[in-house]
Write a protein that holds these residues in place. Structure first.
Motif, mmCIF file in Angstrom:
data_model
loop_
_atom_site.group_PDB
_atom_site.id
_atom_site.type_symbol
_atom_site.label_atom_id
_atom_site.label_comp_id
_atom_site.label_asym_id
_atom_site.label_seq_id
_atom_site.Cartn_x
_atom_site.Cartn_y
_atom_site.Cartn_z
ATOM 1 N N ARG B 150 56.958 -32.262 -39.694
ATOM 2 C CA ARG B 150 55.524 -32.584 -39.678
ATOM 3 C C ARG B 150 54.786 -31.775 -38.611
ATOM 4 N NH1 ARG B 150 53.177 -38.341 -38.018
ATOM 5 N NH2 ARG B 150 53.542 -39.138 -40.104
ATOM 6 N N ASP B 153 54.257 -28.307 -39.713
ATOM 7 C CA ASP B 153 53.170 -28.251 -40.686
ATOM 8 C C ASP B 153 51.820 -28.171 -39.962
ATOM 9 O OD1 ASP B 153 52.739 -28.403 -43.596
ATOM 10 O OD2 ASP B 153 51.473 -30.090 -43.033
ATOM 11 N N ARG B 154 51.705 -28.961 -38.906
ATOM 12 C CA ARG B 154 50.483 -28.948 -38.096
ATOM 13 C C ARG B 154 50.254 -27.559 -37.498
ATOM 14 N NH1 ARG B 154 45.905 -29.941 -36.133
ATOM 15 N NH2 ARG B 154 45.481 -31.365 -34.430
ATOM 16 N N ILE B 156 51.387 -24.715 -38.604
ATOM 17 C CA ILE B 156 51.036 -23.749 -39.651
ATOM 18 C C ILE B 156 49.537 -23.826 -39.936
ATOM 19 C CG2 ILE B 156 51.396 -23.101 -42.064
ATOM 20 C CD1 ILE B 156 54.273 -24.209 -41.753
ATOM 21 N N GLY B 157 49.013 -25.059 -39.935
ATOM 22 C CA GLY B 157 47.570 -25.223 -40.119
ATOM 23 C C GLY B 157 46.783 -24.519 -39.021
ATOM 24 N N GLU B 199 59.959 -27.151 -49.375
ATOM 25 C CA GLU B 199 58.957 -27.703 -50.280
ATOM 26 C C GLU B 199 57.769 -28.234 -49.490
ATOM 27 O OE1 GLU B 199 56.933 -30.029 -53.058
ATOM 28 O OE2 GLU B 199 58.399 -31.255 -51.990
ATOM 29 N N ILE B 200 58.054 -28.879 -48.364
ATOM 30 C CA ILE B 200 56.975 -29.446 -47.563
ATOM 31 C C ILE B 200 56.167 -28.340 -46.881
ATOM 32 C CG2 ILE B 200 56.458 -30.879 -45.541
ATOM 33 C CD1 ILE B 200 58.888 -32.595 -46.287
ATOM 34 N N LEU B 201 56.840 -27.372 -46.303
ATOM 35 C CA LEU B 201 56.125 -26.382 -45.490
ATOM 36 C C LEU B 201 55.603 -25.207 -46.325
ATOM 37 C CD1 LEU B 201 58.360 -26.341 -42.297
ATOM 38 C CD2 LEU B 201 56.225 -27.555 -42.681
ATOM 39 N N SER B 202 56.194 -24.970 -47.456
ATOM 40 C CA SER B 202 55.845 -23.859 -48.363
ATOM 41 C C SER B 202 55.520 -22.555 -47.635
ATOM 42 C CB SER B 202 54.732 -24.268 -49.330
ATOM 43 O OG SER B 202 53.609 -24.769 -48.678
ATOM 44 N N ILE B 203 56.446 -22.110 -46.790
ATOM 45 C CA ILE B 203 56.399 -20.760 -46.245
ATOM 46 C C ILE B 203 57.795 -20.152 -46.422
ATOM 47 C CG2 ILE B 203 54.548 -21.157 -44.555
ATOM 48 C CD1 ILE B 203 56.669 -21.354 -42.379
#
Lengths: 242, 271
Positions: B150, B153-154, B156-157, B199-203
């Protein structure tokens, strides 16, 4: 696009409702362009100035005023604006159901040819005379943790997943072509007919018109499946999209 | 054309500093001119992992504030002579970093090196945002567990919105480096599976580094694992990742240590 405030008399009651709303979504109006439509209010010049000051005190900044006399707006007050929009602002775009995509047949025109109905049904409807304001927004990237995508004007479509710890908020319906792991808040401006659609439900919370359900309160059979949610009166209904 | 690479994660303790040192050393061993820059002002560690803690005179803050020249602060590695370290200050905090100063240092480093690798501090505050600010590409270090994913993911944003490149409307390349991966625990479902993380991070996935005692041993010796024990599973994973980063196509495998293989064999015999 700006948000339009259209206060209705009695003003005190309306301001009370506004306060309640801001309490539920703190900071929602900060930095947002807002137009004040006072056409429904029996206000004089001083009353208008007082109302604008009142909103200022709530950290709501008015970009323009509608439905009053230009001469009433003195220096230091927002300018008069007039919107050219049709009244049907509540219209939401009609999004085809998810199942429509895979069933589309590429060879449909060829199959149609021998039938009496020679013309393939691909003719586009005549374009509307006035260009309608698009009441939908497409976000073509995943929504990452910590981000919020807010579109109070209408429907929101997300191409990608909505991460845990992020939120998507729409005045209309929300369509997520990915996994919903964060929060989805539809009908945020008081639209009970808004719906939430997602390809895979892993949500932390979903809400429609203020009615919400946390992950714990969702039936387990919907987890990990393509789901839609809508309101039936005062309860939230959910169903899988097969 | 020099490339600025930020190694970041959001969460602490996932292996940013270890990965910075190992990737930097691996790129240098492949003949590139590399500098690793410690942005963790106040909690510097990269000098320890690089084994240069006794040679620090000037640091990033001195250079950013104009008290020292960049040549005075750069420390050349004793084992690989194309590898340099720009250490952080331990006595100051992140507020001492200024936007202009960092930008000047980055421009200077771009002219001297092929690769500028910035070791980001944990968190999403000033230190982390300044470390990623001038990056051309990013390595997001993630452990296969939910909180790390998580936080990644933050980050990456933030990479997509707060970097200079993103603000110019360009795309910053992001690569996922999955560290502390334990094949046995992944198999038994105690850890997130690689596919789930992807799948969650899609990078795109740059590499999978297995959990290994070699990494800890190397850190305590003051050597990047790719220098301390180049044949270890973790070192091979890092050098493969470094080669992928330079554009080579290397088949992605999860390297394992021979010892653990024998270990398994023995336990099976004993059973």
């Amino acid at each position: 696009m700006a948000l339009v405030f259209a206060p209705e008399p009695p003003l005190e009651e309306w301001l009370g409702e506004l306060d309640e709303w801001s309490k539920k979504s703190p900071g929602y109006f900060v930095g947002r362009p807002i137009i004040l439509d006072v056409s429904a209010l029996p206000l004089d010049k001083d009353g208008l100035a007082a109302l604008i000051a009142n909103l200022h005190a709530r950290d709501i900044r008015i970009m323009g005023v509608e439905g009053t006399k230009a001469s009433w707006l003195s220096l230091g007050m927002p300018p008069l604006v007039s919107s050219g929009r049709a009244a049907g602002a509540g219209n939401v775009a009609d999004i085809p159901p998810l199942a429509a995509k895979p069933t589309a047949k590429p060879d449909a025109p060829a199959a149609n040819a021998p039938t009496a109905n020679g013309k393939p049904a691909a003719e586009l409807p005549a374009p509307a005379l006035q260009p309608a304001q698009p009441a939908s927004h497409l976000h073509d990237k995943p929504v990452r943790s910590g981000q919020s995508v807010i579109f109070p004007q209408g429907d929101l479509t997300i191409l990608g997943s909505v991460a845990s710890g992020s939120e998507v908020v729409a005045g209309g319906s929300i369509h997520i072509y990915g996994t919903l792991r964060g929060r989805a808040i539809a009908g945020s401006t008081g639209n009970a007919s808004a719906r939430i659609f997602c390809n895979k439900l892993e949500a932390e919370l979903i809400a429609i018109d203020g009615l919400y359900r946390t992950a714990d309160e969702m039936e387990p059979q919907f987890r990990g499946r393509p789901v839609q949610a809508w309101l039936e009166g005062e309860t939230m209904a959910m169903a899988t999209l097969s | 054309m020099a490339k600025v690479l930020v190694v970041t994660s959001g969460k602490g303790g996932v292996g940013k500093t270890t990965s910075t040192a190992a990737m930097g050393a691996a790129l240098a061993q492949q003949g590139k001119n590399v500098v690793v820059v410690d942005f963790d002002v106040g909690l510097r560690n990269l000098d320890l992992v690089m084994g240069a803690e006794r040679r620090v005179v000037y640091d990033l803050i001195n250079v950013v504030q104009g008290d020292a020249k960049i040549q005075q602060a750069l420390i050349r590695d004793k084992r690989v002579d194309t590898l340099f370290l720009l250490p952080a200050s331990q006595t100051r905090d992140k507020d001492a970093l200024t936007e202009d100063g960092v930008s000047r240092v980055m421009d200077d480093l771009r002219e001297r090196f092929d690769w500028v690798i910035c070791d980001s501090p944990a968190g999403i505050e000033r230190g982390a945002t300044l470390a990623m600010r001038h990056a051309d590409l990013a390595i997001v270090v993630t452990n296969p567990e939910v909180s790390s994913v998580r936080d990644s993911d933050r980050i990456i944003g933030l990479l997509d919105s707060k970097t200079a490149k993103a603000e110019r409307g360009e795309r910053i390349d992001k690569h996922l480096l999955l560290t502390r991966y334990d094949p046995v625990r992944a198999e038994s479902g105690e850890m997130l599976k690689t596919e789930d993380v992807l799948e969650i991070l899609s990078i795109p996935l740059l590499g999978i580094v297995p959990e290994s005692e070699e990494v800890l041993r190397a850190s305590n010796l003051g050597a990047p694992v790719t220098i301390a024990n180049p044949m270890s599973a973790a070192a091979r994973a890092y050098s493969d990742a470094a080669r992928r980063l330079t554009g080579e196509t290397v088949v992605l495998t999860i390297p394992t240590d021979k010892r653990s293989f024998f270990g398994k064999l023995f336990t099976r015999r004993a059973a």
